[in-house]
Design a protein around this motif. Structure first.
Motif, PDB file in Angstrom:
ATOM      1  N   VAL A  61       3.212  16.370   1.623  1.00 27.29           N
ATOM      2  CA  VAL A  61       4.177  16.534   2.710  1.00 27.29           C
ATOM      3  C   VAL A  61       4.771  15.209   3.161  1.00 27.29           C
ATOM      4  CG1 VAL A  61       3.171  18.693   3.545  1.00 27.29           C
ATOM      5  CG2 VAL A  61       2.287  16.497   4.417  1.00 27.29           C
ATOM      6  N   GLN A  62       4.162  14.084   2.819  1.00 27.57           N
ATOM      7  CA  GLN A  62       4.701  12.802   3.270  1.00 27.57           C
ATOM      8  C   GLN A  62       4.172  11.686   2.376  1.00 27.57           C
ATOM      9  OE1 GLN A  62       6.940  12.075   5.748  1.00 27.57           O
ATOM     10  NE2 GLN A  62       6.848   9.950   5.060  1.00 27.57           N
ATOM     11  N   THR A  63       5.036  10.703   2.062  1.00 34.82           N
ATOM     12  CA  THR A  63       4.644   9.514   1.301  1.00 34.82           C
ATOM     13  C   THR A  63       5.161   8.290   2.024  1.00 34.82           C
ATOM     14  OG1 THR A  63       4.751  10.728  -0.796  1.00 34.82           O
ATOM     15  CG2 THR A  63       4.791   8.313  -0.897  1.00 34.82           C
ATOM     16  N   HIS A  64       4.258   7.325   2.217  1.00 36.88           N
ATOM     17  CA  HIS A  64       4.658   6.043   2.778  1.00 36.88           C
ATOM     18  C   HIS A  64       4.517   5.010   1.668  1.00 36.88           C
ATOM     19  CE1 HIS A  64       3.355   8.159   6.572  1.00 36.88           C
ATOM     20  NE2 HIS A  64       4.553   7.684   6.947  1.00 36.88           N
ATOM     21  N   LEU A  65       5.628   4.362   1.314  1.00 37.75           N
ATOM     22  CA  LEU A  65       5.650   3.401   0.224  1.00 37.75           C
ATOM     23  C   LEU A  65       5.749   1.980   0.758  1.00 37.75           C
ATOM     24  CD1 LEU A  65       8.186   5.240  -2.135  1.00 37.75           C
ATOM     25  CD2 LEU A  65       5.684   5.168  -2.367  1.00 37.75           C
ATOM     26  N   ALA A  66       5.230   1.035  -0.026  1.00 34.14           N
ATOM     27  CA  ALA A  66       5.387  -0.403   0.218  1.00 34.14           C
ATOM     28  C   ALA A  66       4.995  -0.811   1.617  1.00 34.14           C
ATOM     29  CB  ALA A  66       6.828  -0.831  -0.071  1.00 34.14           C
ATOM     30  N   VAL A  67       3.873  -0.258   2.122  1.00 34.60           N
ATOM     31  CA  VAL A  67       3.371  -0.644   3.437  1.00 34.60           C
ATOM     32  C   VAL A  67       2.743  -2.030   3.300  1.00 34.60           C
ATOM     33  CG1 VAL A  67       1.761  -0.063   5.275  1.00 34.60           C
ATOM     34  CG2 VAL A  67       2.995   1.757   4.061  1.00 34.60           C
ATOM     35  N   GLY A  68       3.177  -2.967   4.153  1.00 39.21           N
ATOM     36  CA  GLY A  68       2.717  -4.332   3.998  1.00 39.21           C
ATOM     37  C   GLY A  68       1.557  -4.706   4.880  1.00 39.21           C
ATOM     38  N   GLY A  69       1.266  -3.932   5.914  1.00 41.21           N
ATOM     39  CA  GLY A  69       0.212  -4.273   6.849  1.00 41.21           C
ATOM     40  C   GLY A  69      -1.099  -3.597   6.508  1.00 41.21           C
ATOM     41  N   PHE A 116      -5.929  21.815   6.299  1.00 40.56           N
ATOM     42  CA  PHE A 116      -6.671  20.675   5.781  1.00 40.56           C
ATOM     43  C   PHE A 116      -5.715  19.588   5.325  1.00 40.56           C
ATOM     44  CE2 PHE A 116      -9.971  23.918   5.416  1.00 40.56           C
ATOM     45  CZ  PHE A 116     -11.082  23.212   5.887  1.00 40.56           C
ATOM     46  N   VAL A 117      -5.929  18.384   5.865  1.00 39.66           N
ATOM     47  CA  VAL A 117      -5.101  17.227   5.521  1.00 39.66           C
ATOM     48  C   VAL A 117      -5.928  16.291   4.630  1.00 39.66           C
ATOM     49  CG1 VAL A 117      -3.962  15.162   6.395  1.00 39.66           C
ATOM     50  CG2 VAL A 117      -3.656  17.363   7.559  1.00 39.66           C
ATOM     51  N   ARG A 118      -5.309  15.869   3.554  1.00 39.52           N
ATOM     52  CA  ARG A 118      -5.908  14.850   2.694  1.00 39.52           C
ATOM     53  C   ARG A 118      -4.956  13.667   2.625  1.00 39.52           C
ATOM     54  NH1 ARG A 118      -5.703  17.233  -1.794  1.00 39.52           N
ATOM     55  NH2 ARG A 118      -4.305  15.985  -3.082  1.00 39.52           N
ATOM     56  N   VAL A 119      -5.491  12.477   2.898  1.00 38.46           N
ATOM     57  CA  VAL A 119      -4.674  11.277   2.815  1.00 38.46           C
ATOM     58  C   VAL A 119      -5.269  10.369   1.747  1.00 38.46           C
ATOM     59  CG1 VAL A 119      -5.970  10.181   4.701  1.00 38.46           C
ATOM     60  CG2 VAL A 119      -3.701   9.321   4.081  1.00 38.46           C
ATOM     61  N   GLU A 120      -4.414   9.857   0.878  1.00 39.05           N
ATOM     62  CA  GLU A 120      -4.811   8.943  -0.186  1.00 39.05           C
ATOM     63  C   GLU A 120      -4.138   7.610   0.058  1.00 39.05           C
ATOM     64  OE1 GLU A 120      -3.581  10.822  -3.762  1.00 39.05           O
ATOM     65  OE2 GLU A 120      -5.063  12.438  -3.656  1.00 39.05           O
ATOM     66  N   TYR A 148       0.835  -1.197   0.000  1.00 39.77           N
ATOM     67  CA  TYR A 148       0.000   0.000   0.000  1.00 39.77           C
ATOM     68  C   TYR A 148       0.870   1.248   0.000  1.00 39.77           C
ATOM     69  CZ  TYR A 148      -3.462  -3.492   1.206  1.00 39.77           C
ATOM     70  OH  TYR A 148      -4.244  -4.612   1.204  1.00 39.77           O
ATOM     71  N   THR A 149       0.372   2.277  -0.631  1.00 40.35           N
ATOM     72  CA  THR A 149       1.030   3.571  -0.678  1.00 40.35           C
ATOM     73  C   THR A 149       0.098   4.611  -0.077  1.00 40.35           C
ATOM     74  OG1 THR A 149       2.252   2.997  -2.682  1.00 40.35           O
ATOM     75  CG2 THR A 149       2.030   5.339  -2.167  1.00 40.35           C
ATOM     76  N   LEU A 150       0.628   5.425   0.844  1.00 43.05           N
ATOM     77  CA  LEU A 150      -0.139   6.506   1.462  1.00 43.05           C
ATOM     78  C   LEU A 150       0.533   7.827   1.107  1.00 43.05           C
ATOM     79  CD1 LEU A 150      -0.465   3.875   3.452  1.00 43.05           C
ATOM     80  CD2 LEU A 150      -1.543   5.586   4.979  1.00 43.05           C
ATOM     81  N   ARG A 151      -0.260   8.772   0.663  1.00 44.23           N
ATOM     82  CA  ARG A 151       0.241  10.127   0.370  1.00 44.23           C
ATOM     83  C   ARG A 151      -0.524  11.113   1.243  1.00 44.23           C
ATOM     84  NH1 ARG A 151      -0.285   7.572  -4.577  1.00 44.23           N
ATOM     85  NH2 ARG A 151       1.670   7.185  -5.679  1.00 44.23           N
ATOM     86  N   TRP A 152       0.239  11.999   1.925  1.00 45.06           N
ATOM     87  CA  TRP A 152      -0.348  12.967   2.847  1.00 45.06           C
ATOM     88  C   TRP A 152      -0.159  14.367   2.262  1.00 45.06           C
ATOM     89  CZ3 TRP A 152      -2.440  11.147   7.539  1.00 45.06           C
ATOM     90  CH2 TRP A 152      -2.156   9.816   7.849  1.00 45.06           C
ATOM     91  N   TYR A 153      -1.259  15.103   2.221  1.00 45.57           N
ATOM     92  CA  TYR A 153      -1.232  16.470   1.697  1.00 45.57           C
ATOM     93  C   TYR A 153      -1.710  17.418   2.785  1.00 45.57           C
ATOM     94  CZ  TYR A 153      -1.011  14.203  -2.895  1.00 45.57           C
ATOM     95  OH  TYR A 153      -0.648  13.433  -3.971  1.00 45.57           O
ATOM     96  N   LEU A 154      -1.013  18.528   2.952  1.00 41.34           N
ATOM     97  CA  LEU A 154      -1.437  19.585   3.869  1.00 41.34           C
ATOM     98  C   LEU A 154      -1.756  20.815   3.031  1.00 41.34           C
ATOM     99  CD1 LEU A 154      -1.881  20.590   6.784  1.00 41.34           C
ATOM    100  CD2 LEU A 154       0.548  21.273   6.831  1.00 41.34           C
ATOM    101  N   ASP A 155      -3.020  21.206   3.034  1.00 46.00           N
ATOM    102  CA  ASP A 155      -3.491  22.322   2.189  1.00 46.00           C
ATOM    103  C   ASP A 155      -3.031  22.124   0.749  1.00 46.00           C
ATOM    104  OD1 ASP A 155      -4.796  23.541   4.306  1.00 46.00           O
ATOM    105  OD2 ASP A 155      -3.058  24.761   4.846  1.00 46.00           O
TER     106      ASP A 155
END
Length: 896
Positions: A825-833, A845-849, A814-821
């Motif tokens: 601001v942050q990307t988490h790659l290859a999350v296995g859990g 405002f935070v948006r997480v994908e 899984y890949t998570l991308r964090w956006y602030l306004d």
């Protein structure tokens, strides 16, 4: 276990057929088989039609139907030999110039029965095939059959403000000071290129206004329509931008308004009209306050003849039969043009159109001409003085003072024939041929009640007028004939001096014969014989004038109700196209075919709603830049509008504007925007539904109120062509009626961007953020949790978003991308859990994908959540329902 082999129980027959119809025609209107319409339309030059009537005679369960292409050859001067005949019969083929031919090109024509049903054809010839290809007096050649014989009138009109409340609909209103102008009315050319169905021309209206009026106004129109009889209803068509209201004889019968330009069709009951003058008032209105941008004001309208037939003026029939080289072949100079034009004007005003057929094998030209004359009540013959042919109609429109006078001094011999009414017909039934029903019809008896009472019995006579196409005209002829039969008349056999030399058969004379008891009588010359060299006396047979063509009759044919769906296809307005998801392929393909699919392969499917009692639609597709190809036939898809808007979690809704819901099964799939949903409960009567949200490879979406949902599970139609990731596919849906298909140019284009959807891993499901499915505001550490999904294990099953973990598919991360306004601001790659924590560094405002990845492929959709974040805990102002109260920019209002 073995599989059974299907037995062959019959065969479809494929035939090559060629038919020669006539020498010329204006339009080809119908291809019929076994007296049933297989194709209806209007082809006005050589071309190819597709006959799509496979069930015309019962389909595969009975005797098949007709399905295939036919070339309609008009016999133009430069026409070449038919390519299909050249390829299939041989090179020695005639170009058939000067002949109308139909070539059925080897398609299906019947089944089981080895004796083909006979083909028949409907066509119209009014303006074509004339001497030197120049029709005589074309302005009066075509007569619309029905109660309205005149063309669209000029209107008296008045322009007022849109908000002006004055009512100008009264029939007695004095409109003598109003301006006069023809429709259409509008402020400028109304044309939307590339938008089928959004132009007046798509519905037979001229996009260029004939009368210019300003926009943002209301225009009142007034006219008078004179009817000789009233049909059961009138068809009313309009193209409007924006509104239209119609009054008939002071009563409002129609109103229609829309913020966009649109076509409008309705029926007006015949009860709104009367025999004689009818007041027609129309008000067309524009928007009072249109939105910024381009604004149009336009409206045009028409009252359509209920029968839809067009007949030819009988004067034109006689003219053409006299001069055409294949008939009488006489010089044009032998026609008295003024006489025939005057007769043509009268017949046109009477609505006296005929649908005549001439067969030289059974009828001579003279017999054909006499048949026409008997029908119209006239005489076509030469003038002895000039040799020119005249058409003299027996109508009550003469000036007695202008008639030639026959006196006692002119009469050499006189004899009167006895007149007996006791055995004369007092009731007339007229037999005519209805070309729409394709059968002989008879009118109700037209009776003279006084004559019946006088003789004590009804004496009925049937008169056949095979060229008359409608009941209204046939009844008027019956009234004419019964008046002649039941009116006491006197007949005379005379020999007269040469005073009668220039008199024509069928014309009137004013007899003033007081020595023979006739002070003044108008007579018709029934027969005339000129004298011989030894005797110059002229023989006349005179009949007392009782002839005339009634404008009305009070015998009305009981109208039937047609249940035949419209034959002219309309463009599909509600439609969608999409790349087929894996969950559908898993349910439709075998395991071997599914495993053989390449990772970048994909298919296109479509759904559509019936625009107007149509049969189905043909799907035509093409890769971008390629040529359109027919991919088969799709069925109309059940669909409905969801009344409410929806957040990410709501499941129960109300439906409106529903079609076909009785076909929807519980547990089936539906497409709601870009979200696949499962039907968990449905009450068709109450219009309520419960969905399982975000099934297959989709995630929950927010939906606006009024979004349409397609219940596609059994009614999506797929193009079997394999497309590849990155390819653009265009699709057009062509409406099929029972006999016609929408031209491809009139269909709007759908576009699908292929993304290899079926091979992509499913997105995560059941997302929770700090334990909440969709938090509005958070602070501190943010923990995102989710459930696995596995497209291979799920196969064709519809697991909704809230179901627990399935899988995951091998190799999924899984890949998570964090956006602030809106700034990454942050990307988490290859999350296995199934969880990931993050602490944002600022407020906003935070948006997480959150998306899945496998073998370099990302999920087709990503889970997305947005919330307001503060590093330190904070309290925000909320409504009673727990909804944050925000400022104009969307920031929540803090209580601190």
């Amino acid at each position: 276990m073995g599989s059974s082999k299907k037995a062959v129980v019959g065969h479809h027959y494929k035939l090559l057929l060629q038919f020669t119809l006539t020498q010329a025609m204006d339009a080809f209107l119908a291809f019929r088989g076994g007296d049933r319409n297989a194709w209806e339309g209007e082809l006005t030059s050589s071309g190819t039609i597709y006959i799509d009537a496979p069930n015309l005679w019962g389909g595969e369960e009975r005797e098949g139907g007709i399905q295939g292409y036919a070339d309609i050859l008009f016999g133009e001067a430069d026409q070449q030999p038919n390519a299909y005949l050249l390829a299939n019969i041989g090179p020695k083929q005639s170009a058939t110039r000067g002949e109308v031919n139909v070539v059925f090109k080897g398609g299906r024509y019947g089944a089981f029965n080895p004796y083909p049903k006979p083909a028949a054809f409907k066509f119209r010839r009014i303006l074509s095939g004339w001497l030197d290809n120049t029709p005589w007096y074309p302005e009066r050649a075509t007569i619309g059959m029905g109660s309205i014989g005149a063309s669209k009138p000029d209107w008296k009109y008045r322009v007022v403000d849109v908000v002006d409340p004055t009512d100008y609909s009264s029939p007695s209103l004095d409109d003598s000071g109003w301006a006069v102008g023809p429709a259409p009315f509008g402020d400028e050319l109304l044309f939307n290129p590339g938008t089928p169905g959004a132009n007046p021309g798509d519905y037979g209206f001229d996009p260029q206004p004939a009368t210019i009026v300003p926009e943002r106004k209301k225009v009142w129109l007034r006219t008078t329509m004179v009817l000789q009889s009233v049909p059961p209803f009138f068809l009313f068509d309009a193209y409007v931008d924006n509104g239209i209201t119609v009054w008939v004889n002071g009563v409002q019968v129609l109103h229609d308004y829309d913020d966009t330009n649109h076509a409008f069709q309705a029926t007006i009951p015949g009860s709104a009209f009367v025999v004689g003058p009818n007041s027609i008032v129309v008000a067309g209105e524009d928007m009072a306050n249109p939105p910024p941008g381009v604004n149009f004001f336009y409206f045009d309208l028409r009252f359509t003849n209920p029968t839809g037939l067009r007949g030819i003026n009988p004067a034109h029939i006689l003219y053409d039969s006299h001069v055409h080289p294949n008939m009488d072949g006489q010089p044009v100079a032998t026609i008295n043009d003024a006489s025939l034009r005057a007769a043509a004007d009268i017949l046109y005003a009477e609505g006296f159109g005929l649908c005549a057929e001439y067969d030289p094998n059974t009828t001579s030209v003279e017999e054909f001409q006499q048949r026409i004359c008997n029908t119209i009540g006239g005489n076509f013959g030469p003038d002895d003085a000039t040799g020119e042919y005249h058409l003299d109609l027996l109508r009550a429109d003469y000036d007695i003072d202008a008639l030639p006078v026959l006196t006692d001094d002119d009469v050499l011999e006189f004899a009167e024939e006895p007149s007996i009414l006791d055995e004369a017909a007092n009731s007339v039934v007229v037999k005519y041929f209805d070309p729409e029903l394709r059968e002989d019809c008879v009118t109700a008896p037209v009776q003279s009640l006084g004559a019946i009472q006088a003789v004590g019995t009804e004496i009925t006579k049937t008169n056949a007028y095979p060229d008359v196409p409608i009941n209204d005209l046939a009844v008027r002829l019956g009234q004419r004939d019964v008046d002649i039969y039941t009116t006491p008349t006197r007949k005379f056999d005379l020999k007269v001096t040469r005073v009668a030399y220039a008199w024509r058969k069928g014309t009137r004379v004013h007899a003033k014969l007081p020595k023979r008891g006739i002070a003044s009588m108008v007579c018709v010359i029934n027969e005339k014989q000129n004298g011989t060299l030894r005797s110059g006396a002229i023989s006349l047979n005179l009949v007392q004038d009782t002839f005339g063509m009634p404008s009305t009759s009070y015998v009305v044919q009981e109208p039937g109700e047609t249940t035949t769906p419209p034959q002219v296809p309309k463009p599909v307005l509600l439609q969608a196209a999409f790349e087929v998801p894996y969950v559908e392929l898993a349910g439709r393909l075998s395991a071997a075919d599914l495993n053989a699919l390449q990772a970048d392969a994909g298919f296109v499917a479509t759904v559509a709603a019936d625009p107007s009692q149509s049969r189905d639609y043909a799907l035509w597709t093409r890769p971008a830049g390629g040529e359109y190809a027919d991919q088969g036939t799709g069925e109309w898809c059940p669909n409905a509008v969801v009344v409410e808007g929806a957040d990410l979690l709501e499941r129960s809704f109300t439906l409106t504007a529903a079609r076909g819901l009785t076909e929807v099964a519980i547990g089936s799939a539906a497409l709601w925007g870009d979200e696949l949903v499962r039907v968990d409960a449905l009450d068709v009567g109450a219009g309520t539904i419960t969905f399982g949200r975000a099934c297959g490879d989709t995630v929950p979406h927010e939906h606006d109120a009024g979004d349409r949902v397609w219940f596609y599970d059994a009614d999506a139609f797929a193009d079997n062509t394999e497309y590849v990731d990155g390819e653009t596919v265009n699709a057009k849906l062509l409406t099929n009626t029972a006999s016609q298909r929408l031209p491809i140019a009139l269909a709007s284009e759908l576009v699908v961007e292929m993304r290899g959807r079926q091979a992509r891993p499913y997105p995560p499901a059941r997302v929770r953020i700090n334990g909440d499915a969709a938090p509005a505001a958070l602070s501190g550490e943010v923990l995102v949790e989710w459930a696995h999904r596995d497209r291979l294990l799920q196969a064709d099953q519809l697991f909704d978003n809230e179901f627990g973990s399935v899988g995951p598919e091998a190799g999924t991360t899984y890949t998570l991308r964090w956006y602030l306004d809106d700034v990454l601001v942050q990307t988490h790659l290859a999350v296995g859990g199934t969880s990931q924590a993050y602490t944002p560094t600022g407020s906003g405002f935070v948006r997480v994908e959150i998306e899945s990845s496998r073998d370099g492929l990302a999920s087709w959709q990503a889970q997305t959540r947005t919330f307001y974040y503060t590093p330190a805990p904070a309290q925000f102002l909320e409504t009673e329902d727990g909804v944050l109260i925000t400022l104009e920019g969307g920031e929540p209002i803090s209580l601190e």
